[in-house]
Design an enzyme around this catalytic site. Structure first.
Site, PDB file in Angstrom:
ATOM      1  N   MET A  30       0.836  -1.201   0.000  1.00  0.00           N
ATOM      2  CA  MET A  30       0.000   0.000   0.000  1.00  0.00           C
ATOM      3  C   MET A  30       0.878   1.261   0.000  1.00  0.00           C
ATOM      4  O   MET A  30       0.419   2.346   0.345  1.00  0.00           O
ATOM      5  CB  MET A  30      -0.940  -0.010   1.202  1.00  0.00           C
ATOM      6  CG  MET A  30      -1.909  -1.198   1.138  1.00  0.00           C
ATOM      7  SD  MET A  30      -3.432  -0.919   2.004  1.00  0.00           S
ATOM      8  CE  MET A  30      -2.852  -0.718   3.660  1.00  0.00           C
ATOM      9  N   HIS A  37       9.296  -3.334   3.563  1.00  0.00           N
ATOM     10  CA  HIS A  37       8.872  -3.593   2.183  1.00  0.00           C
ATOM     11  C   HIS A  37      10.085  -3.906   1.309  1.00  0.00           C
ATOM     12  O   HIS A  37      10.061  -4.823   0.497  1.00  0.00           O
ATOM     13  CB  HIS A  37       8.199  -2.350   1.592  1.00  0.00           C
ATOM     14  CG  HIS A  37       6.895  -1.974   2.217  1.00  0.00           C
ATOM     15  ND1 HIS A  37       6.700  -0.770   2.852  1.00  0.00           N
ATOM     16  CD2 HIS A  37       5.705  -2.621   2.287  1.00  0.00           C
ATOM     17  CE1 HIS A  37       5.463  -0.690   3.288  1.00  0.00           C
ATOM     18  NE2 HIS A  37       4.834  -1.802   2.971  1.00  0.00           N
ATOM     19  N   GLY A 147       4.678 -10.406   4.132  1.00  0.00           N
ATOM     20  CA  GLY A 147       5.424 -10.337   5.383  1.00  0.00           C
ATOM     21  C   GLY A 147       4.696 -11.039   6.523  1.00  0.00           C
ATOM     22  O   GLY A 147       3.467 -10.961   6.634  1.00  0.00           O
ATOM     23  N   SER A 185       6.740  -0.158   9.927  1.00  0.00           N
ATOM     24  CA  SER A 185       5.371  -0.089   9.427  1.00  0.00           C
ATOM     25  C   SER A 185       5.140   1.291   8.830  1.00  0.00           C
ATOM     26  O   SER A 185       5.716   2.285   9.312  1.00  0.00           O
ATOM     27  CB  SER A 185       4.387  -0.310  10.594  1.00  0.00           C
ATOM     28  OG  SER A 185       3.099   0.166  10.245  1.00  0.00           O
ATOM     29  N   SER A 186       4.319   1.346   7.799  1.00  0.00           N
ATOM     30  CA  SER A 186       4.000   2.649   7.190  1.00  0.00           C
ATOM     31  C   SER A 186       3.359   3.570   8.216  1.00  0.00           C
ATOM     32  O   SER A 186       3.453   4.793   8.111  1.00  0.00           O
ATOM     33  CB  SER A 186       3.049   2.459   6.011  1.00  0.00           C
ATOM     34  OG  SER A 186       3.617   1.564   5.088  1.00  0.00           O
ATOM     35  N   ARG A 187       2.671   2.988   9.204  1.00  0.00           N
ATOM     36  CA  ARG A 187       1.969   3.803  10.200  1.00  0.00           C
ATOM     37  C   ARG A 187       2.916   4.394  11.251  1.00  0.00           C
ATOM     38  O   ARG A 187       2.519   5.293  11.980  1.00  0.00           O
ATOM     39  CB  ARG A 187       0.875   2.991  10.887  1.00  0.00           C
ATOM     40  CG  ARG A 187      -0.292   2.639   9.959  1.00  0.00           C
ATOM     41  CD  ARG A 187      -1.386   1.897  10.712  1.00  0.00           C
ATOM     42  NE  ARG A 187      -2.558   1.658   9.881  1.00  0.00           N
ATOM     43  CZ  ARG A 187      -2.734   0.589   9.113  1.00  0.00           C
ATOM     44  NH1 ARG A 187      -1.803  -0.338   9.060  1.00  0.00           N
ATOM     45  NH2 ARG A 187      -3.842   0.447   8.402  1.00  0.00           N
TER      46      ARG A 187
HETATM   47  P1  AMP Z   1       1.460  -3.005   3.452  1.00  0.00           P
HETATM   48  O1  AMP Z   1       2.001  -1.959   2.527  1.00  0.00           O
HETATM   49  O2  AMP Z   1       1.434  -2.596   4.860  1.00  0.00           O
HETATM   50  O3  AMP Z   1       0.180  -3.612   2.951  1.00  0.00           O
HETATM   51  O4  AMP Z   1       2.532  -4.182   3.401  1.00  0.00           O
HETATM   52  C1  AMP Z   1       2.879  -4.839   2.204  1.00  0.00           C
HETATM   53  C2  AMP Z   1       3.599  -6.117   2.532  1.00  0.00           C
HETATM   54  O5  AMP Z   1       4.790  -5.822   3.250  1.00  0.00           O
HETATM   55  C3  AMP Z   1       2.757  -7.047   3.419  1.00  0.00           C
HETATM   56  O6  AMP Z   1       2.930  -8.380   2.987  1.00  0.00           O
HETATM   57  C4  AMP Z   1       3.350  -6.837   4.785  1.00  0.00           C
HETATM   58  O7  AMP Z   1       3.221  -7.956   5.623  1.00  0.00           O
HETATM   59  C5  AMP Z   1       4.809  -6.584   4.443  1.00  0.00           C
HETATM   60  N1  AMP Z   1       5.458  -5.860   5.521  1.00  0.00           N
HETATM   61  C6  AMP Z   1       5.055  -4.692   6.091  1.00  0.00           C
HETATM   62  N2  AMP Z   1       5.875  -4.360   7.105  1.00  0.00           N
HETATM   63  C7  AMP Z   1       6.818  -5.333   7.184  1.00  0.00           C
HETATM   64  C8  AMP Z   1       7.951  -5.575   8.030  1.00  0.00           C
HETATM   65  N3  AMP Z   1       8.277  -4.747   9.019  1.00  0.00           N
HETATM   66  N4  AMP Z   1       8.678  -6.688   7.809  1.00  0.00           N
HETATM   67  C9  AMP Z   1       8.352  -7.557   6.817  1.00  0.00           C
HETATM   68  N5  AMP Z   1       7.306  -7.383   5.989  1.00  0.00           N
HETATM   69  C10 AMP Z   1       6.551  -6.298   6.166  1.00  0.00           C
END
Ligand code: AMP
Length: 278
Positions: A30, A37, A147, A185-187
């Site tokens: 996202m 990521h 992840g 985390s993006s947050r």
């Molecule tokens: P998101 O953009 O939050 O939807 O995350 C995209 C992908 O990156 C998802 O499969 C998440 O599980 C993975 N992801 C996000 N944060 C991490 C992290 N700290 N370590 C490993 N994978 C991550």
């Protein structure tokens, strides 16, 4: 690196890759990319001839309007970061095109979605499955990377692949953490400096719970973790569950099955999740 803003542009890239018999790795995100990521992206690039990374804030997986509105977005920066790791295609479609037609189908994941995030975020996994299924179809990827931080999401995606016989390999990747232990985390960018300073407590408490698991019962370990969050007024614990790693059902007795602790906690108005394998 090509940036595709429409589905047709992506389909043309994919056709070309298929003609050239290239293996395709897909990383759905996202955006607001961070090192977590990028660790997945680098692995996907190393294990496939080409990497397609999608950047799409999927509106239908948000059950909280404010969370959707506040979700960080910076496509220009994301494109730069992906270029640096030699990503081949960035797919950044508009929500108008992706959901030109209102989704009619409702996915069902049985007991996998009735626990952890499921009850807290009604409709979330249906939204995740809807976009992931579309991305699998459009990208025709050989492998897709997810992840373990989103532990339940991986289980749901694997079940989606099983239910629909999708010819794709799901690759689970370990959690990437900042040096102080906080899962990236993006947050995290929404945390105040004070909140960011205490956020590593989440991982610290979970790590301690893993050492306690050697001698204490599951309910004692659960009590320890809940107690640690409750005594810190900065945190509001949404749930902590110790579950079977495959079925995601809460466990009360130790056995041969792999178990994992999953937590969702609020800090400074930001919802953070993390896991601990036992
Ligand atoms: P998101 O953009 O939050 O939807 O995350 C995209 C992908 O990156 C998802 O499969 C998440 O599980 C993975 N992801 C996000 N944060 C991490 C992290 N700290 N370590 C490993 N994978 C991550």
């Amino acid at each position: 690196m090509q940036v595709c803003y429409t589905i047709n542009e992506l389909l043309s890239c994919v056709d070309k890759f298929k003609e050239e018999k290239k293996s395709i790795g897909l990383l759905p995100t996202m955006g607001a990319l961070h090192q977590g990521h990028l660790s997945l992206a680098k692995r996907a690039k190393a294990e496939n001839d080409v990497l397609i990374c999608s950047v799409f804030v999927n509106p239908i997986q948000f059950n909280n309007k404010e969370d959707l509105e506040k979700y960080p977005r910076d496509l220009e920066r994301d494109i730069k970061l992906l270029e640096e790791i030699n990503c081949d295609v960035v797919f950044a479609p508009s929500a108008e095109e992706v959901y030109a037609e209102e989704p009619e189908f409702t996915y069902s994941f049985g007991s996998l979605e009735n626990v952890l995030e499921g009850p807290q975020r009604p409709g979330h996994f249906n939204g995740v499955a809807t976009i992931v299924h579309k991305l699998f179809n459009w990208s025709k990827a050989d492998r897709a990377y997810f992840g373990e931080k989103d532990f339940q999401q991986v289980a749901i995606v694997k079940d989606l692949v099983r239910q629909f016989s999708i010819p794709i390999e799901i690759v689970e990747c370990p959690i990437y953490r900042d040096e102080d232990g906080l899962a990236t985390s993006s947050r995290n960018v929404r945390l105040s400096p004070e909140a960011r300073a205490i956020a590593p407590k989440i991982h610290e408490i979970l790590l301690k719970s893993a050492s306690l698991m050697k001698t204490l019962s599951i309910s004692q370990v659960k009590g320890y973790v809940e107690g640690e969050f409750k005594m810190r007024k900065e945190f509001t614990l949404e749930y902590f569950e110790i579950v079977d790693a495959k079925t995601l059902q809460p466990v009360t007795l130790k056995g041969d099955n792999k178990i994992v602790g999953c937590v969702a906690v609020w800090l400074d108005g930001v919802r953070l999740i993390d896991i601990q394998k036992y």
